[in-house]
Design a protein around this motif. Sequence first.
Motif, PDB file in Angstrom:
ATOM      1  N   THR A 292      -8.808  -0.336 -18.995  1.00 20.20           N
ATOM      2  CA  THR A 292      -8.534   0.320 -17.969  1.00 20.20           C
ATOM      3  C   THR A 292      -7.778  -1.093 -16.882  1.00 20.20           C
ATOM      4  OG1 THR A 292     -10.490   1.437 -18.843  1.00 20.20           O
ATOM      5  CG2 THR A 292     -10.145   0.789 -15.999  1.00 20.20           C
ATOM      6  N   TRP A 293      -7.488  -0.429 -15.766  1.00 20.80           N
ATOM      7  CA  TRP A 293      -7.083  -1.073 -15.034  1.00 20.80           C
ATOM      8  C   TRP A 293      -7.550  -0.541 -13.466  1.00 20.80           C
ATOM      9  CZ3 TRP A 293      -0.944  -1.404 -14.555  1.00 20.80           C
ATOM     10  CH2 TRP A 293      -0.369  -2.106 -15.915  1.00 20.80           C
ATOM     11  N   SER A 294      -7.846  -2.113 -12.742  1.00 22.33           N
ATOM     12  CA  SER A 294      -8.933  -1.006 -11.162  1.00 22.33           C
ATOM     13  C   SER A 294      -8.309  -1.660 -10.230  1.00 22.33           C
ATOM     14  CB  SER A 294     -10.535  -1.755 -11.575  1.00 22.33           C
ATOM     15  OG  SER A 294     -11.501  -1.366 -12.720  1.00 22.33           O
ATOM     16  N   PHE A 295      -8.863  -1.623  -9.358  1.00 23.80           N
ATOM     17  CA  PHE A 295      -7.998  -1.977  -7.405  1.00 23.80           C
ATOM     18  C   PHE A 295      -9.280  -2.445  -6.731  1.00 23.80           C
ATOM     19  CE2 PHE A 295      -5.078   0.476  -9.840  1.00 23.80           C
ATOM     20  CZ  PHE A 295      -3.979  -0.387 -10.256  1.00 23.80           C
ATOM     21  N   SER A 296      -8.472  -3.205  -5.944  1.00 22.02           N
ATOM     22  CA  SER A 296      -9.352  -3.534  -4.379  1.00 22.02           C
ATOM     23  C   SER A 296     -10.929  -3.988  -5.739  1.00 22.02           C
ATOM     24  CB  SER A 296      -9.855  -2.634  -4.011  1.00 22.02           C
ATOM     25  OG  SER A 296      -8.549  -1.641  -3.311  1.00 22.02           O
ATOM     26  N   PRO A 297     -10.704  -4.958  -5.753  1.00 22.20           N
ATOM     27  CA  PRO A 297     -12.624  -5.537  -6.382  1.00 22.20           C
ATOM     28  C   PRO A 297     -12.877  -6.136  -5.189  1.00 22.20           C
ATOM     29  CG  PRO A 297     -10.187  -6.885  -6.425  1.00 22.20           C
ATOM     30  CD  PRO A 297      -9.848  -5.785  -6.271  1.00 22.20           C
ATOM     31  N   ARG A 298     -14.048  -6.031  -6.188  1.00 27.06           N
ATOM     32  CA  ARG A 298     -15.808  -6.686  -4.704  1.00 27.06           C
ATOM     33  C   ARG A 298     -15.286  -7.882  -4.439  1.00 27.06           C
ATOM     34  NH1 ARG A 298     -20.272  -2.203  -6.072  1.00 27.06           N
ATOM     35  NH2 ARG A 298     -19.879  -0.289  -5.855  1.00 27.06           N
ATOM     36  N   MET A 299     -15.308  -8.734  -3.760  1.00 21.28           N
ATOM     37  CA  MET A 299     -15.563 -10.120  -3.296  1.00 21.28           C
ATOM     38  C   MET A 299     -15.645 -10.652  -2.152  1.00 21.28           C
ATOM     39  SD  MET A 299     -11.158 -10.293  -3.207  1.00 21.28           S
ATOM     40  CE  MET A 299     -11.797 -12.836  -2.920  1.00 21.28           C
ATOM     41  N   THR A 300     -16.275 -11.556  -1.377  1.00 21.32           N
ATOM     42  CA  THR A 300     -16.794 -12.043  -0.639  1.00 21.32           C
ATOM     43  C   THR A 300     -15.279 -12.982   0.053  1.00 21.32           C
ATOM     44  OG1 THR A 300     -17.399 -14.477  -1.343  1.00 21.32           O
ATOM     45  CG2 THR A 300     -18.919 -12.301  -1.679  1.00 21.32           C
ATOM     46  N   LEU A 303      -9.805  -9.939   1.292  1.00 19.10           N
ATOM     47  CA  LEU A 303      -9.274  -9.475   0.000  1.00 19.10           C
ATOM     48  C   LEU A 303      -8.031  -9.632   0.562  1.00 19.10           C
ATOM     49  CD1 LEU A 303      -9.461  -8.033  -2.493  1.00 19.10           C
ATOM     50  CD2 LEU A 303      -8.914  -6.067  -1.407  1.00 19.10           C
ATOM     51  N   PRO A 304      -6.890 -11.078  -0.433  1.00 15.47           N
ATOM     52  CA  PRO A 304      -5.884 -10.760  -0.736  1.00 15.47           C
ATOM     53  C   PRO A 304      -5.183  -9.485  -0.704  1.00 15.47           C
ATOM     54  CG  PRO A 304      -6.704 -12.059  -2.071  1.00 15.47           C
ATOM     55  CD  PRO A 304      -7.834 -11.477  -2.270  1.00 15.47           C
ATOM     56  N   CYS A 305      -4.151  -9.354   0.134  1.00 18.99           N
ATOM     57  CA  CYS A 305      -3.386  -8.180   0.360  1.00 18.99           C
ATOM     58  C   CYS A 305      -2.319  -7.400  -0.882  1.00 18.99           C
ATOM     59  CB  CYS A 305      -2.049  -7.905   2.042  1.00 18.99           C
ATOM     60  SG  CYS A 305      -0.617  -9.138   1.464  1.00 18.99           S
ATOM     61  N   LEU A 306      -2.030  -8.480  -1.899  1.00 17.40           N
ATOM     62  CA  LEU A 306      -1.237  -8.168  -2.962  1.00 17.40           C
ATOM     63  C   LEU A 306      -2.444  -7.465  -3.858  1.00 17.40           C
ATOM     64  CD1 LEU A 306       0.908  -8.178  -4.688  1.00 17.40           C
ATOM     65  CD2 LEU A 306      -0.104 -10.379  -5.683  1.00 17.40           C
ATOM     66  N   LEU A 307      -3.723  -8.069  -3.792  1.00 19.77           N
ATOM     67  CA  LEU A 307      -5.005  -7.178  -4.385  1.00 19.77           C
ATOM     68  C   LEU A 307      -5.738  -6.171  -3.715  1.00 19.77           C
ATOM     69  CD1 LEU A 307      -6.850 -10.079  -5.659  1.00 19.77           C
ATOM     70  CD2 LEU A 307      -5.348  -9.281  -6.885  1.00 19.77           C
ATOM     71  N   ASP A 308      -4.952  -5.486  -2.506  1.00 15.94           N
ATOM     72  CA  ASP A 308      -5.743  -4.733  -1.176  1.00 15.94           C
ATOM     73  C   ASP A 308      -5.386  -3.241  -2.002  1.00 15.94           C
ATOM     74  OD1 ASP A 308      -7.424  -2.973   0.293  1.00 15.94           O
ATOM     75  OD2 ASP A 308      -6.054  -4.067   1.722  1.00 15.94           O
ATOM     76  N   GLY A 309      -6.226  -2.517  -2.774  1.00 14.69           N
ATOM     77  CA  GLY A 309      -5.230  -1.198  -2.760  1.00 14.69           C
ATOM     78  C   GLY A 309      -5.317   0.178  -1.761  1.00 14.69           C
ATOM     79  N   ASP A 310      -6.168  -0.414  -0.738  1.00 17.83           N
ATOM     80  CA  ASP A 310      -5.929   0.185   0.349  1.00 17.83           C
ATOM     81  C   ASP A 310      -4.216  -0.200   0.891  1.00 17.83           C
ATOM     82  OD1 ASP A 310      -8.365   1.750   0.195  1.00 17.83           O
ATOM     83  OD2 ASP A 310      -9.468  -0.118   1.190  1.00 17.83           O
ATOM     84  N   CYS A 311      -3.943   1.494   1.272  1.00 18.55           N
ATOM     85  CA  CYS A 311      -2.299   1.485   1.091  1.00 18.55           C
ATOM     86  C   CYS A 311      -1.531   2.719   2.387  1.00 18.55           C
ATOM     87  CB  CYS A 311      -0.821   1.456  -0.063  1.00 18.55           C
ATOM     88  SG  CYS A 311      -1.215   0.906  -0.930  1.00 18.55           S
ATOM     89  N   PHE A 312      -0.592   2.362   3.051  1.00 20.47           N
ATOM     90  CA  PHE A 312       0.003   3.597   3.911  1.00 20.47           C
ATOM     91  C   PHE A 312       0.950   3.354   3.657  1.00 20.47           C
ATOM     92  CE2 PHE A 312       0.979  -0.432   6.135  1.00 20.47           C
ATOM     93  CZ  PHE A 312       2.628  -0.215   6.733  1.00 20.47           C
ATOM     94  N   LEU A 313       0.860   4.662   3.932  1.00 23.86           N
ATOM     95  CA  LEU A 313       2.897   5.192   3.637  1.00 23.86           C
ATOM     96  C   LEU A 313       3.369   6.514   4.965  1.00 23.86           C
ATOM     97  CD1 LEU A 313       4.347   6.408   0.225  1.00 23.86           C
ATOM     98  CD2 LEU A 313       4.643   8.315   3.023  1.00 23.86           C
ATOM     99  N   ARG A 314       4.257   6.388   5.093  1.00 21.15           N
ATOM    100  CA  ARG A 314       4.927   7.077   6.709  1.00 21.15           C
ATOM    101  C   ARG A 314       6.864   7.377   6.599  1.00 21.15           C
ATOM    102  NH1 ARG A 314       4.084   6.925  11.690  1.00 21.15           N
ATOM    103  NH2 ARG A 314       6.772   6.808  12.196  1.00 21.15           N
ATOM    104  N   CYS A 315       7.193   8.976   5.825  1.00 17.69           N
ATOM    105  CA  CYS A 315       8.410   8.697   5.497  1.00 17.69           C
ATOM    106  C   CYS A 315       8.483  10.416   6.768  1.00 17.69           C
ATOM    107  CB  CYS A 315       8.296   9.406   4.033  1.00 17.69           C
ATOM    108  SG  CYS A 315      10.128   9.470   3.601  1.00 17.69           S
TER     109      CYS A 315
END
Length: 572
Positions: A292-300, A303-315
């Motif tokens: 199991t892989w998880s994203f956007s871990p809870r932390m105080t 959150l580093p952007c490399l670990l941030d699972g919230d993304c945007f997309l434009r095309c």
Amino acid sequence: MLDPADELAPVGNYDQCKREEEKRLLTLYERLQSLALHSSQRDQESEEENSDEEDESSEDEDAEEEVQDDDDDDDDDDNADSADEDIGPTAKGQGSVTYIALSAFTGEEEGDLSIQKGEVLRVVSKNKDGWWLAQNSKGQKGLVPKTFLKVRIISQALTDKTSNWNTVRKAVTEIDATDVLSAMGAIPPGFRPSTLSRLLEEGRSYRASHFIQPKLSQSQLSFKDLHMDPDTGKSSRVGLILTLWNCRMIPPPGVGLQVLSRHIRLCAFDGTQVLSNIHTVRATYNSKSPKTWSFSPRMTGMLPCLLDGDCFLRCDSESPDLGILFELGVTYIRNSTGERGDLSCGWAFLKLFDESGAPIALRTQELTVHGGTPFEKDRYPTGVFQQMLLSRKIPKLVVKLKSVKTRSRELLNLLPDTIVGSLSTVHLLATYRQILADALLLDRITMYNADLICSSVLASFPDVLDQPDLMDAFRKSWTESESNLRRSDKRDINVLKQMFVSVYMGSVFPLLYSVEMPAPCWADEEVESQRARIIYSPSQKPSVETLLSSQCSHQAFDITQVTYDLISSAQH
């Protein structure tokens, strides 16, 4: 494919098996080489014997030809010339044609070529007077009597043997590393070399630093996607926010490999080609749940952007098959050799439009992870019953699609028509694009002026965009400065642009060209730790004073650090 039931059993004595496998391949290589050499020697000896027998018969024929009159010689020459011209690779289909000297000949006049018996020659041209222009192995050219030469045909069989040997040798010596690791049980079936990692390594074409640049219009005289404010910004065909939740049933690599990073790379994709930059999000891993892989871990804190699972997309692509490609990957190092590599653990594709052309519903999507690469046709069984039986074992990727809120939509409309990135950096990207629009649309003397623009921010910020740790440092400094602003100033774009330049030049820019800062290296823990110590060390807090201090060493000054070239930077 990626079914855990199909995984090879782990190899306990990995090092011993590796040595035995290398020894077996080396032995096979030496045997094949000796067989090829022995075969070529036998063919050469056989041809030399045939050549000696024909030499004796040719000498008798030559003696008879010498007593013939000149008229007969002329007729024979004409016939011989036509016969010799007919002999060749295309005429006889027997291979390449060369000539061998029947006996020694010493040149008596200038332009003659002295030859030795048995010497191999190449005939350049044939004269009807019986003297042919030949070339020896040393490259020397001269005339020799045609009666001293005999056609020597290299058998096609020998050529085929050589070609076959080259194929076998290539197969033995150039075995794909992934195939070797699979055979040793180090990686499960279905893993392949990472496609998107390879594209990232080829240059800047698939990096955010390239897609953040302005795009020229079709006339190449204006910019297509630069906007001064959110009201004039353009909405792309696709503009959405997505959250990576988790991946399930992802088989871990076997013994002999140390995993340096587990991550997902995503981009806009139309089924045949990558349309946007490739964005990477690193997964968190728990040894108690290895599949199991998880994203956007809870932390105080932030959150580093490399670990941030919230993304945007434009095309802005009009393709009916437009969607998002997700590639699950690992970066590994082999314990025995220290070799690094990137593997694809599978991929998933989310099509953003249905068959009627309408956008899909914005909800949580559970995507099936396929093995191989997006360009292969491998799939899981299509039968409904078989899918029900395997549904709990098939790897899955859970993604949640969200609608864009008003404030986020305003910022996204300031970005290029096609780009993917971390949602936590949108406000910085939008501010940079407004500064860029000011420089290219307002501050230039005329729209035809393509002189270099003196701006360290415009010149260097795209490089920072490709380094997540520097982006995190920029975000941290930005948040601290923004907290001191009044509420009205936080909505004033002119104030934000001035603060962008001030914060950037006082925090990130000195770090970008510091000699002490090691070059970024993906998934290298030692390099990442060294960079973090320099970035966040209180004693080395970057500032303009630090940049000008004699105690700090920086890279040799280059004019490209402070000048922006819109011609070379813009997307064509």
